[in-house]
Scaffold this active site. Structure first.
Site, PDB file in Angstrom:
ATOM      1  N   ASP A 101       0.889  -1.153  -0.141  1.00  0.00           N
ATOM      2  CA  ASP A 101      -0.084  -0.094   0.038  1.00  0.00           C
ATOM      3  C   ASP A 101       0.654   1.269  -0.091  1.00  0.00           C
ATOM      4  O   ASP A 101       0.413   2.346   0.594  1.00  0.00           O
ATOM      5  CB  ASP A 101      -0.897  -0.026   1.144  1.00  0.00           C
ATOM      6  CG  ASP A 101      -1.767  -1.194   1.313  1.00  0.00           C
ATOM      7  OD1 ASP A 101      -2.358  -1.941   0.238  1.00  0.00           O
ATOM      8  OD2 ASP A 101      -2.050  -1.766   2.392  1.00  0.00           O
TER       9      ASP A 101
ATOM     10  N   HIS B 142      -4.601  -1.895  -5.554  1.00  0.00           N
ATOM     11  CA  HIS B 142      -4.029  -0.650  -6.355  1.00  0.00           C
ATOM     12  C   HIS B 142      -4.976   0.232  -6.383  1.00  0.00           C
ATOM     13  O   HIS B 142      -6.057   0.040  -7.058  1.00  0.00           O
ATOM     14  CB  HIS B 142      -3.420  -0.923  -7.592  1.00  0.00           C
ATOM     15  CG  HIS B 142      -2.113  -1.738  -7.558  1.00  0.00           C
ATOM     16  ND1 HIS B 142      -1.220  -1.723  -6.789  1.00  0.00           N
ATOM     17  CD2 HIS B 142      -1.647  -2.696  -8.418  1.00  0.00           C
ATOM     18  CE1 HIS B 142      -0.218  -2.493  -7.060  1.00  0.00           C
ATOM     19  NE2 HIS B 142      -0.588  -2.897  -8.265  1.00  0.00           N
TER      20      HIS B 142
HETATM   21  P1  GTP Z   1      -0.798  -2.927  -2.896  1.00  0.00           P
HETATM   22  O1  GTP Z   1      -0.542  -3.408  -4.283  1.00  0.00           O
HETATM   23  O2  GTP Z   1      -2.023  -3.545  -2.233  1.00  0.00           O
HETATM   24  O3  GTP Z   1       0.382  -3.008  -1.807  1.00  0.00           O
HETATM   25  O4  GTP Z   1      -1.270  -1.207  -2.865  1.00  0.00           O
HETATM   26  P2  GTP Z   1      -0.824   0.057  -3.525  1.00  0.00           P
HETATM   27  O5  GTP Z   1       0.766   0.310  -3.457  1.00  0.00           O
HETATM   28  O6  GTP Z   1      -1.075   0.313  -5.075  1.00  0.00           O
HETATM   29  O7  GTP Z   1      -1.143   1.236  -2.648  1.00  0.00           O
HETATM   30  P3  GTP Z   1      -2.766   1.634  -2.023  1.00  0.00           P
HETATM   31  O8  GTP Z   1      -3.468   2.193  -3.389  1.00  0.00           O
HETATM   32  O9  GTP Z   1      -3.422   0.343  -1.552  1.00  0.00           O
HETATM   33  O10 GTP Z   1      -2.615   2.567  -1.127  1.00  0.00           O
HETATM   34  C1  GTP Z   1      -2.019   3.861  -1.317  1.00  0.00           C
HETATM   35  C2  GTP Z   1      -3.049   5.018  -0.823  1.00  0.00           C
HETATM   36  O11 GTP Z   1      -2.461   6.157  -0.818  1.00  0.00           O
HETATM   37  C3  GTP Z   1      -4.060   5.160  -1.684  1.00  0.00           C
HETATM   38  O12 GTP Z   1      -5.412   5.634  -0.882  1.00  0.00           O
HETATM   39  C4  GTP Z   1      -3.772   6.173  -2.691  1.00  0.00           C
HETATM   40  O13 GTP Z   1      -4.857   6.975  -3.240  1.00  0.00           O
HETATM   41  C5  GTP Z   1      -2.883   7.258  -1.786  1.00  0.00           C
HETATM   42  N1  GTP Z   1      -1.858   7.969  -2.258  1.00  0.00           N
HETATM   43  C6  GTP Z   1      -1.088   7.516  -3.250  1.00  0.00           C
HETATM   44  N2  GTP Z   1       0.113   8.544  -3.556  1.00  0.00           N
HETATM   45  C7  GTP Z   1      -0.271   9.594  -2.549  1.00  0.00           C
HETATM   46  C8  GTP Z   1       0.141  10.787  -2.225  1.00  0.00           C
HETATM   47  O14 GTP Z   1       1.253  11.009  -2.746  1.00  0.00           O
HETATM   48  N3  GTP Z   1      -0.358  11.333  -1.278  1.00  0.00           N
HETATM   49  C9  GTP Z   1      -1.421  10.914  -0.461  1.00  0.00           C
HETATM   50  N4  GTP Z   1      -1.877  11.938   0.512  1.00  0.00           N
HETATM   51  N5  GTP Z   1      -2.012   9.969  -0.729  1.00  0.00           N
HETATM   52  C10 GTP Z   1      -1.466   8.978  -1.900  1.00  0.00           C
HETATM   53  P1  IMP Z   2      -2.507 -12.565   2.691  1.00  0.00           P
HETATM   54  O1  IMP Z   2      -1.779 -12.245   1.513  1.00  0.00           O
HETATM   55  O2  IMP Z   2      -3.919 -12.420   2.424  1.00  0.00           O
HETATM   56  O3  IMP Z   2      -2.412 -14.217   3.103  1.00  0.00           O
HETATM   57  O4  IMP Z   2      -2.278 -11.800   3.973  1.00  0.00           O
HETATM   58  C1  IMP Z   2      -1.178 -11.879   4.686  1.00  0.00           C
HETATM   59  C2  IMP Z   2      -0.503 -10.643   5.352  1.00  0.00           C
HETATM   60  O5  IMP Z   2      -0.292  -9.713   4.109  1.00  0.00           O
HETATM   61  C3  IMP Z   2      -1.473  -9.767   5.821  1.00  0.00           C
HETATM   62  O6  IMP Z   2      -0.973  -9.072   7.051  1.00  0.00           O
HETATM   63  C4  IMP Z   2      -2.292  -8.901   4.893  1.00  0.00           C
HETATM   64  O7  IMP Z   2      -2.851  -7.865   5.648  1.00  0.00           O
HETATM   65  C5  IMP Z   2      -0.694  -8.690   4.077  1.00  0.00           C
HETATM   66  N1  IMP Z   2      -1.135  -7.937   2.916  1.00  0.00           N
HETATM   67  C6  IMP Z   2      -1.576  -9.128   1.865  1.00  0.00           C
HETATM   68  N2  IMP Z   2      -1.582  -8.314   0.501  1.00  0.00           N
HETATM   69  C7  IMP Z   2      -1.571  -6.910   0.941  1.00  0.00           C
HETATM   70  C8  IMP Z   2      -1.518  -5.802   0.180  1.00  0.00           C
HETATM   71  O8  IMP Z   2      -1.604  -5.844  -1.048  1.00  0.00           O
HETATM   72  N3  IMP Z   2      -1.327  -4.706   0.790  1.00  0.00           N
HETATM   73  C9  IMP Z   2      -1.088  -4.576   2.296  1.00  0.00           C
HETATM   74  N4  IMP Z   2      -1.045  -5.855   2.858  1.00  0.00           N
HETATM   75  C10 IMP Z   2      -1.241  -6.989   2.390  1.00  0.00           C
HETATM   76 MG    MG Z   3      -3.076  -1.577  -1.684  1.00  0.00          MG
END
Ligand code: GTP
Ligand code: IMP
Ligand code: MG
Length: 340
Positions: A13, A43
């Protein structure tokens, strides 16, 4: 650059979805391919005022000329996949490797019914762990065995390597983050696979000698969902005082918030072989930086933070995200190239 892999450096995230979507629009890759575990990842992409939470289709969908591929290493939940394909209208340009592992009802039930997984580790309950376990036992169904996926089947490594040979560029999306890697994370509080760049490359069938750039994404204030060690975690009062509150894209759970961890960042960059760093959430270091698109316009506080990150990690910061929208970003890549 011909091939670029984007991965997360903290606990997932980090904002990879936003960074990947930006890169897809800016660099116009022929292919955007997704590696990683599966639909446990969400994402977020905020584009033209709309918010998307993508669990299967690559975030690079925003660039309409890109072919969108899901690599063989990834687990596919056909229901989630088809829903997203329809919602985004990408059926003509999306492909699933015929060897992807398939998540079925029993995997989700096992993930949610096992107290060790659900309560102790705090999994996402999406069936990924049990499906990967079954895959290792060589019992799982593959995409080629699923009727509704037939129109989308393809050979992802063949497409990616052919594109590179033709001089086109490809963008590879990682999911999750370094701290929840099965190999290098805080075991047993981890996901069911490695999450580093080498794994993501293997997921899509890209050999190590064909990887050109690895961008590791760090968020200014790292977050973690689910259980497990988080050494820079702050109290809820502290994160509230800073105005930071985040909820999971997949599970809706509240994310735990922490402070910058330079030691973890350096170690993550090493194992990922980082060539560049992207920082997200610089607007949380200083709200005056929200939406800024030029480095010179950042506040002194934000600039100092960027310098500190470079010192801690030892790799240049080339992308600085100043808000969730795609155009809220500072792209220093050309400047970095000119410096060399
Ligand atoms: P996974 O693949 O699940 O690990 O997720 P991810 O890396 O794509 O991130 P995800 O979108 O789950 O979470 C990032 C959060 O931060 C989202 O709510 C975005 O909209 C937000 N975000 C991304 N860039 C910025 C930024 O520069 N500032 C702020 N305030 N929020 C941001
Ligand atoms: P699982 O991947 O669903 O088995 O979860 C194992 C651990 O990884 C837990 O702590 C989840 O919250 C974390 N996890 C899995 N995928 C993500 C992701 O995309 N973003 C953040 N945490 C994740
Ligand atoms: Mg995410």
């Amino acid at each position: 650059m011909p091939s670029t892999i984007v991965v997360g450096g903290f606990f997932g995230d980090e904002g990879k979805g936003k960074i990947i979507a930006y890169l897809a629009l800016a660099d116009r890759p022929a292919i955007v391919a997704r590696g990683g575990v599966g639909p446990n990842a969400g994402h977020s992409v905020e584009f033209h005022g709309k918010k998307y939470g993508l669990r299967m289709v690559p975030s690079g969908f925003v660039y309409e000329d890109a072919r969108l591929l899901i690599g063989a290493g990834v687990l596919v939940n056909p229901e989630v996949f088809l829903e997203e394909v329809e919602m985004l209208g990408v059926e003509k340009r999306v492909g699933v490797d015929f060897r992807c592992g398939i998540i079925e009802k029993q995997h989700i039930e096992a993930d949610r019914g096992d107290a060790r997984l659900k309560d102790k580790i705090g999994t996402t309950g999406t069936g990924c762990g049990p499906a990967n376990a079954e895959r290792a036992l060589r019992k799982i169904k593959q995409a080629k065995d699923v009727e509704v996926l037939k129109p989308f089947l393809c050979d992802v490594p063949a497409e990616i390597n052919a594109a590179l040979t033709e001089g086109k560029s490809v963008l590879i999306e990682g999911t999750q983050g370094f701290g929840i890697s099965l190999f290098y994370g805080t075991y047993p509080y981890v996901t069911s696979k490695d999450t580093t760049a080498s794994q993501i490359a293997a997921d899509v069938g890209l050999g190590p000698t064909r990887v050109n750039e690895v961008i590791v994404v760090f968020k200014a204030f790292p977050t973690r969902v689910g259980a497990g060690p988080f050494r820079t975690e702050m109290s809820e009062e502290e994160s509230k005082a800073l105005g930071i509150e985040e909820y999971g894209t997949v599970t809706g759970r509240k994310r735990r918030i922490g402070r910058w961890d330079g030691e973890m960042a350096r170690y993550a960059a090493m194992i990922n072989g980082a060539t560049q760093i992207a920082i997200t959430g610089i607007d949380r270091i200083d709200s005056a930086c929200r939406g800024v698109t030029e480095f010179e316009k950042l506040s002194e506080k934000a600039k100092r933070f960027v310098e500190r990150v470079e010192q801690d990690v030892g790799v240049p910061v080339t992308l600085i995200s100043t808000g969730p929208e795609l155009d809220e970003i500072i792209d220093l890549r050309e400047a970095a190239e000119n410096k060399e």
